[in-house]
Every structure is written in structure tokens, then in C-alpha cells.
Design a protein around this motif. Structure first.
Motif, PDB file in Angstrom:
ATOM      1  N   ASN A 193      66.586  12.571 -30.335  1.00 19.10           N
ATOM      2  CA  ASN A 193      67.334  11.386 -29.691  1.00 19.10           C
ATOM      3  C   ASN A 193      68.150  12.036 -28.719  1.00 19.10           C
ATOM      4  O   ASN A 193      68.987  13.323 -29.204  1.00 19.10           O
ATOM      5  N   PRO A 194      68.269  11.865 -27.503  1.00 22.62           N
ATOM      6  CA  PRO A 194      68.966  12.657 -26.535  1.00 22.62           C
ATOM      7  C   PRO A 194      70.514  12.614 -26.427  1.00 22.62           C
ATOM      8  O   PRO A 194      71.179  11.774 -27.091  1.00 22.62           O
ATOM      9  N   PRO A 195      71.163  13.617 -25.844  1.00 24.62           N
ATOM     10  CA  PRO A 195      72.558  13.599 -25.945  1.00 24.62           C
ATOM     11  C   PRO A 195      73.230  12.644 -24.739  1.00 24.62           C
ATOM     12  O   PRO A 195      73.093  12.698 -23.352  1.00 24.62           O
ATOM     13  N   ILE A 196      73.934  11.507 -24.986  1.00 27.56           N
ATOM     14  CA  ILE A 196      74.328  10.291 -24.375  1.00 27.56           C
ATOM     15  C   ILE A 196      75.459  10.661 -23.353  1.00 27.56           C
ATOM     16  O   ILE A 196      75.240  10.355 -22.223  1.00 27.56           O
ATOM     17  N   PHE A 197      76.401  11.663 -23.592  1.00 25.04           N
ATOM     18  CA  PHE A 197      77.241  11.853 -22.636  1.00 25.04           C
ATOM     19  C   PHE A 197      76.593  12.789 -21.617  1.00 25.04           C
ATOM     20  O   PHE A 197      77.093  12.502 -20.498  1.00 25.04           O
ATOM     21  N   GLN A 198      75.636  13.625 -21.718  1.00 27.08           N
ATOM     22  CA  GLN A 198      74.850  14.068 -20.703  1.00 27.08           C
ATOM     23  C   GLN A 198      74.218  13.087 -19.892  1.00 27.08           C
ATOM     24  O   GLN A 198      74.321  13.244 -18.740  1.00 27.08           O
ATOM     25  N   LEU A 199      73.572  12.250 -20.447  1.00 28.33           N
ATOM     26  CA  LEU A 199      72.719  11.498 -19.655  1.00 28.33           C
ATOM     27  C   LEU A 199      73.751  10.557 -19.016  1.00 28.33           C
ATOM     28  O   LEU A 199      73.472  10.116 -17.631  1.00 28.33           O
ATOM     29  N   ALA A 200      74.909  10.142 -19.413  1.00 30.24           N
ATOM     30  CA  ALA A 200      75.903   9.629 -18.743  1.00 30.24           C
ATOM     31  C   ALA A 200      76.239  10.103 -17.571  1.00 30.24           C
ATOM     32  O   ALA A 200      76.492   9.651 -16.178  1.00 30.24           O
ATOM     33  N   ALA A 201      76.499  11.577 -17.473  1.00 27.48           N
ATOM     34  CA  ALA A 201      76.866  12.439 -16.111  1.00 27.48           C
ATOM     35  C   ALA A 201      75.937  12.350 -15.550  1.00 27.48           C
ATOM     36  O   ALA A 201      75.872  12.216 -13.966  1.00 27.48           O
ATOM     37  N   LEU A 202      74.655  12.522 -15.762  1.00 32.21           N
ATOM     38  CA  LEU A 202      73.428  12.575 -14.982  1.00 32.21           C
ATOM     39  C   LEU A 202      73.162  11.049 -14.362  1.00 32.21           C
ATOM     40  O   LEU A 202      72.832  11.091 -12.964  1.00 32.21           O
ATOM     41  N   ARG A 203      73.442  10.187 -15.038  1.00 36.68           N
ATOM     42  CA  ARG A 203      73.428   8.658 -14.423  1.00 36.68           C
ATOM     43  C   ARG A 203      74.186   8.615 -13.189  1.00 36.68           C
ATOM     44  O   ARG A 203      73.829   8.186 -12.212  1.00 36.68           O
ATOM     45  N   ALA A 204      75.448   8.976 -13.303  1.00 38.48           N
ATOM     46  CA  ALA A 204      76.357   8.840 -12.211  1.00 38.48           C
ATOM     47  C   ALA A 204      75.689   9.777 -10.893  1.00 38.48           C
ATOM     48  O   ALA A 204      75.907   9.086  -9.840  1.00 38.48           O
ATOM     49  N   SER A 205      75.131  10.564 -11.056  1.00 42.09           N
ATOM     50  CA  SER A 205      74.632  11.324 -10.125  1.00 42.09           C
ATOM     51  C   SER A 205      73.228  10.637  -9.412  1.00 42.09           C
ATOM     52  O   SER A 205      73.231  10.818  -8.416  1.00 42.09           O
ATOM     53  N   LEU A 206      72.479  10.422 -10.483  1.00 43.77           N
ATOM     54  CA  LEU A 206      71.273  10.029  -9.917  1.00 43.77           C
ATOM     55  C   LEU A 206      71.374   8.617  -9.322  1.00 43.77           C
ATOM     56  O   LEU A 206      70.510   8.322  -8.391  1.00 43.77           O
ATOM     57  N   GLU A 207      72.406   7.809  -9.348  1.00 41.18           N
ATOM     58  CA  GLU A 207      72.698   6.631  -8.971  1.00 41.18           C
ATOM     59  C   GLU A 207      73.192   6.934  -7.328  1.00 41.18           C
ATOM     60  O   GLU A 207      72.361   6.358  -6.273  1.00 41.18           O
ATOM     61  N   LEU A 208      73.697   8.361  -7.103  1.00 39.38           N
ATOM     62  CA  LEU A 208      73.769   8.552  -5.704  1.00 39.38           C
ATOM     63  C   LEU A 208      72.571   8.876  -4.897  1.00 39.38           C
ATOM     64  O   LEU A 208      72.265   8.738  -3.745  1.00 39.38           O
ATOM     65  N   PHE A 209      71.758   9.664  -5.672  1.00 40.74           N
ATOM     66  CA  PHE A 209      70.362  10.144  -5.000  1.00 40.74           C
ATOM     67  C   PHE A 209      69.734   8.765  -4.866  1.00 40.74           C
ATOM     68  O   PHE A 209      69.035   8.605  -3.695  1.00 40.74           O
ATOM     69  N   ASP A 210      69.636   7.622  -5.545  1.00 40.60           N
ATOM     70  CA  ASP A 210      69.018   6.503  -5.295  1.00 40.60           C
ATOM     71  C   ASP A 210      69.638   6.024  -4.006  1.00 40.60           C
ATOM     72  O   ASP A 210      68.807   5.154  -3.311  1.00 40.60           O
ATOM     73  N   ASP A 211      70.834   5.860  -3.913  1.00 40.48           N
ATOM     74  CA  ASP A 211      71.598   5.397  -2.834  1.00 40.48           C
ATOM     75  C   ASP A 211      71.104   6.194  -1.380  1.00 40.48           C
ATOM     76  O   ASP A 211      70.884   5.439  -0.462  1.00 40.48           O
ATOM     77  N   ALA A 212      71.438   7.331  -1.585  1.00 35.04           N
ATOM     78  CA  ALA A 212      71.074   7.929  -0.370  1.00 35.04           C
ATOM     79  C   ALA A 212      69.737   8.151  -0.159  1.00 35.04           C
ATOM     80  O   ALA A 212      69.293   8.264   1.208  1.00 35.04           O
ATOM     81  N   THR A 213      68.743   8.208  -1.061  1.00 32.73           N
ATOM     82  CA  THR A 213      67.377   8.407  -1.009  1.00 32.73           C
ATOM     83  C   THR A 213      66.871   9.749  -0.532  1.00 32.73           C
ATOM     84  O   THR A 213      67.434  10.467   0.389  1.00 32.73           O
ATOM     85  N   MET A 214      65.959  10.281  -1.108  1.00 31.98           N
ATOM     86  CA  MET A 214      65.330  11.494  -0.990  1.00 31.98           C
ATOM     87  C   MET A 214      64.882  11.997   0.525  1.00 31.98           C
ATOM     88  O   MET A 214      65.246  12.897   1.018  1.00 31.98           O
ATOM     89  N   PRO A 215      64.044  10.867   1.026  1.00 28.47           N
ATOM     90  CA  PRO A 215      63.728  11.126   2.666  1.00 28.47           C
ATOM     91  C   PRO A 215      65.011  11.378   3.365  1.00 28.47           C
ATOM     92  O   PRO A 215      64.958  12.218   4.205  1.00 28.47           O
ATOM     93  N   ALA A 216      66.065  10.566   3.162  1.00 34.73           N
ATOM     94  CA  ALA A 216      67.145  10.908   4.258  1.00 34.73           C
ATOM     95  C   ALA A 216      67.883  12.189   3.818  1.00 34.73           C
ATOM     96  O   ALA A 216      68.405  12.769   4.911  1.00 34.73           O
ATOM     97  N   LEU A 217      68.000  12.513   2.656  1.00 36.02           N
ATOM     98  CA  LEU A 217      68.624  13.774   2.199  1.00 36.02           C
ATOM     99  C   LEU A 217      67.707  14.906   2.674  1.00 36.02           C
ATOM    100  O   LEU A 217      68.358  15.945   3.050  1.00 36.02           O
TER     101      LEU A 217
END
Ligand SMILES: Cc1ncc(COP(=O)(O)O)c(C=O)c1O
Length: 430
Positions: free
Chosen positions: A308-332
Motif C-alpha cells: 500500500n502506497p505512501p500517502i504523504f508522498q502521493l499528496a505532494a505529487l498530486r499537487a504537481s501533477l495537477e499543474l502538469f494537467d493544467d499546463a499540458t505537456m504539448p504546451a510545456l
């Protein structure tokens, strides 16, 4: 002069204009920068080593601490982001990042752990087909990983590991040399494993072409995307490698040592007979808590989970992946090509014999990072790095003589690149 180069200008006014016109410039404010000696943000070009902290990461972790305090064990179901399925919240975002189907990706473990888990399943040597082909100068953990897997199966590193290196006097591996080596090893080749992007030179390989060449010889293919995820525009499903692994603390800004990612191609999704190391988190969700004695793999990449995965780490990663989703990889990626192209342009204007860029010049053969070999007249690169840091520029040094500078498009600006080259030139001459 190519059109791309001719569209850059040397003065700082150009960098300012580019920043004003940058459609992604608001994302810079979503990150916390260390301060320079004057209290301003440093020029941070080390996102290929450790990405910056997203502002929201602290709040997301605190929310899990609160829910832990409030619900204790019931947080698995009652937390605002219930912990039992928490990792699933990141699956679609991770899949978009690497160009995969959700079934094909999972966020779990650390990179080297995932690499070994993948090799347990996809490096199944026989007496005839037992070799692993890697690029010369692969990251040490990958080299240790493949050598130890070979030994585990009774082969020495010398017998089993084939390295494809740059030609004498060249810094990067030629595509044709890679293709030729794959064809030459032919039916003795069990696995091709490449770092994409190579950590030292910044070279990116053509995933689809390598995969086609290796599959044509009957070999399987894996990629270490530690320097590719969140950097290159990836299309893993269509490109077709059998597996890929990546860490989330570099371009993905998930925090030091955070939970990694893994891709297993759909063609293996339902092949439950593939040998693997088993753990309860990879077991069928419907019966996981009835604790049956026999393992029943989940379909897809999830079936390779152990714990079962480490929740605090997933939480921090979620904060970042939301930004990637917002910016989108093609635009980045569009911004990244321009930003790194600008860096190459400014470096190209430095006096001759000052530094040599090892990274390929074609955008399709590199990501954000440029690797610089500091040359005559510029002093010892080991001494240079602390001087750059004093001047508010953070990049890194890799033995024996390479400075790596990676303007990450989520939070780096054209002015950052301008300042870096200005400081580099000033301090290299002292
Ligand atoms: C290309 C590459 N592979 C593997 C690793 C090792 O990653 P981990 O310590 O997360 O297993 C790194 C770490 O920087 C890396 O750059």
C-alpha cells in the motif's frame, strides 16, 4: 543559420519580451524558489535533479495529516481523498504525462525498485537469448541493476551486458550505431534498456524506432524515463516499449525520494502468467481484504504493485501533477524547446573554447537539459559550481567535467536563462 536560431536575439530585452509573451508564465508563481543573496529567487536550473516545491504541496500533505488525526484507521475510507484508492487519483494524470492508457500506468515504489520488478518479469534469459543492451554511460543504478539481474540468472556482466557507446571523439550515441548493435546482437538479445533522456549527456533516443528495431530481433524493450517524464512529449502506448519506469522528484516536482511511476504496455495487461514478484496491493481489489491464499494479479500495471502506497508522498505529487494537467505537456514541450534553444543560442555566442555543449542540437534528440563540458580558460568546473551558486544560479555538476543546466519550462523563464549565461561567462573567467 536555422530559422529557430535566427529568431533569438542576444540582449536582455529579448528575454523580457519572451517572458511577457509566455502563455505559461503564471505557473512560475505556483512554485517556491530558494532565495539568492539579495533575497530574490535563484535561477534554478537543477529541476533535472530535484524539482521545486509546488506551493500547494504543503497544504495537500497537511490535509492528510489532519485526516490521519481525525479518522486514524478509518481514513482509508473517510479521508477527503480516501487512502485505499488514493493512488488511483494519480493514474490518469500519470498516463497523460507519458502518453499511455490508464491501464498501463501505476504510481508506486521508487525507480530502481520498479526497474528490478520489471526485469523480473521482462528479462527472462535463456541459454541462447540472454543479453541486455544499454547505452554506454547509463546511470549507475541502471548499470548495477542490469548486471545484478544477469548475475541472478547465472550470467556475468561481461557475458550479458552490451554497451553501445559514442564513437571516439563524439559525446553521444549515433542512432545508426544503436540500430546496428541491436541487429548485430540479434537472437542473443533478451532486453534493450535505455535511459531517456541520458542523465549525463542529455541525449534523447527515439523510443518508437528503438522499440521497432528490438522487437524485430525478438527482444523486449524498457526505458528509464527518470529524465524524460515531465520533460519529453512521450507516447508510450503508440511507441510500444514493453515497460518504462521513472522517478517523480525531477521534472515532476513530487519531492525528494518520492514515489515513482511504472508503465507496462497493454499487450501484457492480461498476461497473468508472466512471472512477477507478488504483493497484496497487486492482487484483485474485489478479494484483497478477504485475504485469499493465492495471488490473483490485477490487470495492467497495477498488477505489479507490492505494498500500500505512501500517502504523504502521493499528496505532494498530486499537487504537481495537477499543474502538469493544467499546463499540458504539448504546451510545456513547446516552451521547453524554445527555452533550451535560447540557452543553446546564448551559449553559442560565448567566446570560442569556453565550453562545449555535449547534448545533441536537434530538439527531437534532447529534452530541457544541456550538458556543458567546461573547456580551457574557463577553469576547473568543480570550482565553478560554488561560484555560480554564490551568484544565485543553481545547476549541477557530474563527474568528471560536466555541468548540467536544465531550464524546466513549468517554472523557468527566459530571463533565468539569460542570467545563467551572463553569470557563467563572468565567473568562468575569474
Ligand atoms: C537515470 C536515472 N536512473 C535511475 C536513478 C535512480 O533513481 P532512484 O534512486 O529513485 O531509484 C536516477 C536518479 O537520479 C536517474 O537519474
Amino acid at each position: 543559420m536555422s530559422e529557430a536560431i535566427s529568431s533569438f536575439e542576444p540582449g536582455e530585452a529579448f528575454a523580457r519580451r519572451m517572458d511577457e509573451e509566455d502563455p505559461l508564465r503564471r505557473f512560475r508563481d505556483e512554485f517556491l524558489f530558494p532565495s539568492d543573496a539579495h533575497g530574490g529567487p535563484v535561477v534554478y536550473l537543477a529541476g533535472n535533479s530535484l524539482g521545486l516545491q509546488p506551493r500547494k504541496a504543503r497544504g495537500y500533505i497537511e490535509q492528510e495529516l489532519d485526516d490521519w488525526a481525525r479518522y486514524a484507521v478509518e481514513g482509508h475510507q473517510k479521508a477527503r481523498h480516501p487512502w485505499l484508492p488514493y493512488h488511483e487519483e494519480l493514474t490518469e494524470q500519470a498516463a497523460r504525462l507519458v502518453g499511455a492508457k490508464p491501464l498501463e500506468v501505476v504510481v508506486m515504489n521508487s525507480l530502481t525498485v520498479n526497474l528490478h520488478l520489471m526485469m523480473v518479469s521482462f528479462y527472462r534469459p535463456t541459454r541462447e537469448r540472454f543479453k541486455i543492451l544499454v547505452e554506454g554511460g547509463a546511470f549507475p543504478s541502471d548499470r548495477y541493476g542490469v548486471a545484478s539481474q544477469a548475475r541472478f540468472h547465472g550470467f556475468s556482466r561481461e557475458q550479458a551486458v552490451v554497451e553501445v557507446s559514442p564513437r571516439a571523439g563524439e559525446a553521444t550515441v549515433r542512432d545508426e550505431d544503436l540500430a546496428e548493435a541491436i541487429a548485430r546482437e540479434g537472437s542473443s538479445l533478451a532486453l534493450v534498456l535505455l535511459g531517456n533522456v541520458n542523465y549525463l549527456t542529455g541525449q534523447a533516443f527515439d523510443i518508437a524506432a528503438v522499440t521497432r528495431a528490438a522487437h524485430a530481433q525478438g527482444a523486449l524493450v524498457g526505458f528509464d524515463l527518470a529524465h524524460g517524464a515531465g520533460n519529453l512529449l512521450l507516447d508510450l502506448h503508440d511507441a510500444g516499449p514493453d515497460f518504462a519506469v521513472w522517478c517523480s522528484y525531477k521534472y515532476l516536482n513530487g519531492g525528494p525520494g518520492t514515489v515513482a511511476g511504472c508503465f507496462v504496455h497493454e499487450r501484457h495487461a492480461h498476461a497473468r502468467e508472466i512471472p512477477r514478484f507478488e504483493g497484496w496491493w497487486g492482487h484483485d481489489k474485489g478479494t484483497r481484504f478477504s485475504m485469499p491464499p493465492t495471488f490473483q494479479a490485477l490487470p495492467g500495471a497495477e498488477g505489479w504493485q507490492l505494498s500500500n502506497p505512501p500517502i504523504f508522498q502521493l499528496a505532494a505529487l498530486r499537487a504537481s501533477l495537477e499543474l502538469f494537467d493544467d499546463a499540458t505537456m504539448p504546451a510545456l514541450r513547446r516552451k521547453s524547446e524554445r527555452l533550451t534553444g535560447y540557452l543553446a543560442y546564448l551559449l553559442g555566442r560565448l567566446p570560442e573554447g569556453f565550453c562545449r555543449v555535449l547534448t545533441p542540437s536537434e530538439p527531437r534528440r534532447r529534452g530541457a537539459q544541456l550538458s556543458l563540458r567546461i573547456e580551457r580558460g574557463a577553469g576547473n568546473p568543480r570550482d565553478l559550481l560554488p561560484r555560480l551558486a554564490e551568484a544565485g544560479v543553481v545547476c549541477d555538476f557530474r563527474e568528471p567535467d560536466v555541468i548540467r543546466a536544465a531550464p524546466a519550462p513549468l517554472y523557468c523563464s527566459f530571463r533565468d536563462v539569460f542570467r545563467f549565461v551572463e553569470v557563467l561567462e563572468r565567473h568562468a573567467r575569474i
